[in-house]
Design a protein around this motif. Structure first.
Motif, PDB file in Angstrom:
ATOM      1  N   GLY A 101       1.730  20.353   5.431  1.00  0.00           N
ATOM      2  CA  GLY A 101       3.254  20.308   5.401  1.00  0.00           C
ATOM      3  C   GLY A 101       3.723  19.430   4.321  1.00  0.00           C
ATOM      4  N   VAL A 102       4.686  19.181   4.390  1.00  0.00           N
ATOM      5  CA  VAL A 102       5.723  18.295   3.255  1.00  0.00           C
ATOM      6  C   VAL A 102       5.949  16.814   3.572  1.00  0.00           C
ATOM      7  CG1 VAL A 102       6.444  20.225   2.154  1.00  0.00           C
ATOM      8  CG2 VAL A 102       7.870  18.885   3.808  1.00  0.00           C
ATOM      9  N   ALA A 103       6.023  15.786   2.901  1.00  0.00           N
ATOM     10  CA  ALA A 103       6.141  14.490   3.512  1.00  0.00           C
ATOM     11  C   ALA A 103       6.794  13.669   2.238  1.00  0.00           C
ATOM     12  CB  ALA A 103       4.838  13.793   3.674  1.00  0.00           C
ATOM     13  N   THR A 104       7.432  12.643   2.832  1.00  0.00           N
ATOM     14  CA  THR A 104       8.210  11.858   1.826  1.00  0.00           C
ATOM     15  C   THR A 104       7.608  10.285   1.673  1.00  0.00           C
ATOM     16  OG1 THR A 104       9.608  10.720   3.265  1.00  0.00           O
ATOM     17  CG2 THR A 104      10.257  13.094   2.543  1.00  0.00           C
ATOM     18  N   THR A 105       8.054   9.790   0.644  1.00  0.00           N
ATOM     19  CA  THR A 105       7.772   8.225   0.445  1.00  0.00           C
ATOM     20  C   THR A 105       7.915   7.339   1.629  1.00  0.00           C
ATOM     21  OG1 THR A 105       8.063   8.561  -1.921  1.00  0.00           O
ATOM     22  CG2 THR A 105       8.012   6.317  -0.887  1.00  0.00           C
ATOM     23  N   ALA A 106       9.080   7.631   2.385  1.00  0.00           N
ATOM     24  CA  ALA A 106       9.428   7.097   3.510  1.00  0.00           C
ATOM     25  C   ALA A 106       8.343   7.309   4.677  1.00  0.00           C
ATOM     26  CB  ALA A 106      10.691   7.522   4.185  1.00  0.00           C
ATOM     27  N   ASP A 107       7.897   8.704   4.571  1.00  0.00           N
ATOM     28  CA  ASP A 107       6.797   8.754   5.816  1.00  0.00           C
ATOM     29  C   ASP A 107       5.692   8.087   5.599  1.00  0.00           C
ATOM     30  OD1 ASP A 107       8.246  10.858   6.882  1.00  0.00           O
ATOM     31  OD2 ASP A 107       7.777  12.212   5.424  1.00  0.00           O
ATOM     32  N   VAL A 143       5.451   5.142   3.907  1.00  0.00           N
ATOM     33  CA  VAL A 143       5.799   3.613   4.214  1.00  0.00           C
ATOM     34  C   VAL A 143       5.555   3.345   5.817  1.00  0.00           C
ATOM     35  CG1 VAL A 143       7.505   1.951   4.042  1.00  0.00           C
ATOM     36  CG2 VAL A 143       7.081   3.176   2.277  1.00  0.00           C
ATOM     37  N   ALA A 144       6.356   4.523   6.419  1.00  0.00           N
ATOM     38  CA  ALA A 144       6.271   4.221   7.954  1.00  0.00           C
ATOM     39  C   ALA A 144       4.968   4.381   8.493  1.00  0.00           C
ATOM     40  CB  ALA A 144       7.198   5.216   8.527  1.00  0.00           C
ATOM     41  N   GLU A 164       2.706   1.465  10.541  1.00  0.00           N
ATOM     42  CA  GLU A 164       2.164   1.913  11.764  1.00  0.00           C
ATOM     43  C   GLU A 164       0.775   1.495  11.880  1.00  0.00           C
ATOM     44  OE1 GLU A 164       0.670   5.904  14.244  1.00  0.00           O
ATOM     45  OE2 GLU A 164       2.712   5.936  13.029  1.00  0.00           O
ATOM     46  N   ILE A 165      -0.160   1.936  10.910  1.00  0.00           N
ATOM     47  CA  ILE A 165      -1.542   1.691  10.751  1.00  0.00           C
ATOM     48  C   ILE A 165      -1.899   0.004  10.712  1.00  0.00           C
ATOM     49  CG2 ILE A 165      -3.476   2.140   9.532  1.00  0.00           C
ATOM     50  CD1 ILE A 165      -2.817   4.558  11.110  1.00  0.00           C
ATOM     51  N   PHE A 219       6.952  -2.413  -0.257  1.00  0.00           N
ATOM     52  CA  PHE A 219       7.177  -1.525  -0.672  1.00  0.00           C
ATOM     53  C   PHE A 219       8.251  -1.151  -1.637  1.00  0.00           C
ATOM     54  CE2 PHE A 219       3.860   0.345   2.458  1.00  0.00           C
ATOM     55  CZ  PHE A 219       3.222   0.911   1.668  1.00  0.00           C
ATOM     56  N   GLN A 220       9.331  -1.844  -1.090  1.00  0.00           N
ATOM     57  CA  GLN A 220      10.472  -2.062  -1.932  1.00  0.00           C
ATOM     58  C   GLN A 220      10.268  -2.585  -3.395  1.00  0.00           C
ATOM     59  OE1 GLN A 220      13.551  -0.701  -1.280  1.00  0.00           O
ATOM     60  NE2 GLN A 220      14.126  -1.361  -3.485  1.00  0.00           N
ATOM     61  N   ASP A 221       9.540  -3.607  -3.386  1.00  0.00           N
ATOM     62  CA  ASP A 221       9.206  -4.077  -4.826  1.00  0.00           C
ATOM     63  C   ASP A 221       8.244  -3.312  -5.671  1.00  0.00           C
ATOM     64  OD1 ASP A 221      10.806  -6.347  -3.879  1.00  0.00           O
ATOM     65  OD2 ASP A 221       9.315  -7.547  -3.604  1.00  0.00           O
TER      66      ASP A 221
END
Length: 497
Positions: free
Chosen positions: A441-447, A449-450, A454-455, A464-466
């Motif tokens: 599939g495809v995934a994003t930076t937000a994925d 981070v989430a 979770e883990i 992650f913002q910094d």
């Protein structure tokens, strides 16, 4: 993609630059003005096209026996429309179009920027199945000032389509967010061998020519397409759990390259021990007699310059770590592809991470030493190329310039900081979960981070913002003594030029 050290000479940088090219498409005027479209990628605004989702490509190329003459080609695209379409935009910018059909009926076509705009006889309703057939040429000689797509080797051709050059070879939806299955057929005169992504699906020999057919068993982004045509030998061996491994080498260099190629099965086993089972139906190396300045993770058949393995100046451990870099991409970038090119750090950061980890475990090259050096340079990299997850746009006329240090060691540094922050067990669990959850599939930076939250069962938003978006590199967890190294004044003056 990995830019190798010898790529940094001015001659190679010039050769690697992807500049704007003139469209060589034969045009048939449509009834109203056409315009280039895109899927909204921040770094490549006109790449990809909205309104449809490609299910499969069927590519047929006929090689004339010379890599300076256009190949005859037929591209067939099966896709679902996602909205009503009175026009269909395809990315295509370096070939002559002879005809286009939509669902078996002739269609008008014209060019707009680097798009081929097709107008079917009647609008296509949303949610419908469509088949587009384009008969065209595929020119292996680069347009003036533009590289990418076909790579001319000493004995034939290979492909290097990253990041935006597949549409210099065949009409397509040239964005990694739209992955599809591929069937690839190549016809060449006797004496040549053709190999492509996936597994062989037939060989036909007729009147001095041979046609090879290959099919993928997993979806693939257009930028990962590979076709090799040359006076080559295909070497076969077996990887872990019976995985077929095949390498493509210039026949005259077979013996010299074999000691390197035989390392691949163990490298696959090593990667599997870190992140889980290899995600595709086969793997292998394509050793090209070509001067590219980079290595490239084309799906199931990674492209390498032969000189990397025959140049005695490169240490053995370094060459092996580069092999692992492209192998790691099969998980990170190929199986799990970026939804947008701003997510490139997920590809290159992870490939660099496993390259460095392999060197640490197999050649006693400490990861910490490399990451401390990266930390010292990270502020400079961010200033030049942007934060890892918000890279600056390519330099004008140099689209390949998104591949800067900020998305290689700069992004691996983010992963090192994350491991320090959440601990090794959680980090290792995250890596395995990432490639498993988003396989094919495809995934994003937000994925990412989430999943990390979770883990680890922690709020990592600020971290992650910094680390991903900050202009300055944050303090390294567990290493408060690590410091950024200032840019010497002389170096600043040179950079300004």
């Amino acid at each position: 993609m990995l830019l190798t050290p010898h790529a940094r000479s001015p001659r190679r940088l010039k050769a690697a630059a992807l500049l704007a090219s003139a469209v060589a498409v034969c045009l048939v005027a449509a009834s109203a003005p056409a315009a280039p479209l895109g899927v909204g990628d921040r770094l490549f605004p006109h790449l990809g096209n909205p309104g449809y989702d490609v299910a499969s490509y069927d590519l047929s190329f006929t090689y004339p026996g010379s890599n300076s003459k256009p190949l005859k080609a037929v591209t067939t695209i099966d896709a679902w429309t996602t909205t009503e379409l009175d026009r269909i935009n395809l990315d295509f910018a370096h070939g002559k179009v002879d005809s286009v059909e939509v669902d078996g009926e002739p269609a008008a076509f014209t060019g707009a920027g680097e798009d081929l705009v097709v107008t079917p006889g009647e609008p296509l309703p949303g949610g419908s199945w469509m088949r587009i057939t384009v008969r065209h040429t595929s020119d292996p000689v680069s347009a003036e000032g533009r590289d990418g797509g076909w790579v001319r080797t000493t004995d034939g051709l290979a492909m290097a389509n990253q990041a935006d050059a597949a549409h210099l070879v065949f009409p397509c939806n040239d964005h990694p967010s739209d992955k599809a299955m591929f069937t690839i057929r190549v016809t060449a005169p006797d004496g040549y061998t053709a190999v492509a992504n996936g597994l062989p699906a037939g060989v036909d020999r007729v009147a001095g020519e041979t046609t090879w057919t290959y099919r993928t068993q997993h979806p693939m982004a257009t930028e990962l397409t590979q076709v090799s045509i040359g006076r080559s030998t295909v070497l076969h061996r077996t990887g872990p759990h019976g995985l077929p491994v095949r390498d493509v080498v210039p026949t005259k260099h077979r013996e010299a390259l074999e000691p390197w190629l035989e390392k691949t099965p163990d490298q696959i086993s090593w990667m599997e021990s870190k992140v889980g089972r290899y995600p595709f139906e086969t793997y292998g190396l394509l050793m090209a007699d070509a001067d590219t300045g980079f290595e490239l993770e084309t799906q199931t058949l990674s492209l390498f310059e032969r000189d990397l393995f025959t140049e005695p100046a490169y240490p053995k451990w370094y060459v092996e770590s580069i092999m692992v870099h492209e192998l790691a991409h099969q998980w990170f970038g190929d199986s799990v592809s970026p939804r947008n090119w701003s997510d490139l750090w997920l590809n290159e950061g992870h490939a660099t991470w496993y390259e460095a980890l392999y060197a640490e475990e197999k050649a006693d090259k400490p990861m910490e030493t490399r990451m401390k050096a990266a930390y010292g340079a990270s502020d400079r990299w961010r200033a030049a190329g942007g934060p890892p997850a918000a890279p600056k746009a390519p330099n004008p006329g140099q689209k390949i310039s998104i591949f800067r240090p900020n998305v290689y060691d700069g992004a691996a540094l983010v992963l090192y900081a994350l491991r320090e922050e959440i601990g090794r067990p959680a980090f290792q669990g995250l890596e395995r979960a990432w490639v498993s959850r988003h396989e094919d599939g495809v995934a994003t930076t937000a994925d990412f981070v989430a999943l990390a939250e979770e883990i680890s069962r922690r709020d990592l938003g600020g971290f992650f913002q910094d680390w991903l978006y900050g202009e300055k590199t944050p303090p390294m967890p567990g290493h408060p003594d690590w410091k950024s190294v200032a840019i010497p004044k002389a170096a600043k003056g040179k950079a300004a030029k």
